[in-house]
Design a protein around this motif. Structure first.
Motif, short mmCIF file in Angstrom:
data_model
loop_
_atom_site.label_atom_id
_atom_site.label_comp_id
_atom_site.label_asym_id
_atom_site.label_seq_id
_atom_site.Cartn_x
_atom_site.Cartn_y
_atom_site.Cartn_z
N ARG A 1 0.99 4.00 -3.05
CA ARG A 1 0.59 5.38 -2.76
C ARG A 1 1.72 6.39 -2.91
NH1 ARG A 1 -3.72 6.49 0.90
NH2 ARG A 1 -4.14 8.66 0.62
N HIS A 2 2.92 6.04 -2.41
CA HIS A 2 4.01 7.01 -2.36
C HIS A 2 5.17 6.71 -3.32
CE1 HIS A 2 2.18 8.83 1.15
NE2 HIS A 2 2.04 7.62 1.66
N ALA B 1 0.83 -1.21 0.00
CA ALA B 1 0.00 0.00 0.00
C ALA B 1 0.87 1.26 0.00
CB ALA B 1 -0.93 -0.01 1.22
#
Length: 147
Positions: free
Chosen positions: A26-27, A22
């Motif tokens: 996301r990053h 995750a």
């Protein structure tokens, strides 16, 4: 290891793999706070249950592959992926060379397939590699558990 302890360990690994995936999605990076302590815990746990040698060998081998790719093509594989390779190499190595190979090859194949799909859709082929590493390791461990 008892059934309860094994179940807790499996749940902990699953949470770790999901958190890493995750975060990377996301990053677009894998933080040291997740990669390095995870690797240390896996190596210690493998040693406690008598699989320290294979875990260390798996960690060293996957790290060597990933650091080599990163050094020759840093844009294609990030430093976070290299650090994650230590933990995932240890995790899969502790379960045997066959599990290690399935996870190592599976990660590259998944990332390559995703990049190809993105390119065919007209998007750039840039995809994070961490989720493929985590999914491949989890799948290889699941298949080993079923065998």
């Amino acid at each position: 290891m008892g059934d309860v302890a094994a179940g807790g360990a499996a749940a902990g690994v699953l949470v770790w793999l999901i958190a890493l995936s995750a975060f990377d999605i996301r990053h677009r990076r894998l933080p040291n706070v997740l990669t390095l302590p995870g690797a240390a815990v896996i190596l210690v746990a493998a040693t406690v249950v008598g699989h320290g040698g294979p875990a260390l060998l798996g960690a060293t081998a996957l790290f060597a592959v990933y650091v080599t790719v990163h050094l020759f093509s840093p844009g294609s594989l990030g430093a976070g992926d290299v650090k994650l390779a230590i933990g995932l190499g240890a995790l899969t190595g502790a379960y045997g060379a066959d599990v290690w190979v399935v996870a190592a090859l599976g990660a590259s194949l998944m990332t390559g397939a995703l990049a190809l799909c993105r390119r065919l859709q007209g998007a750039g082929p840039d995809v994070p590699h961490g989720p493929s590493m985590c999914l491949a390791a989890g799948t290889a461990l699941g298949l080993a558990a079923l065998a």
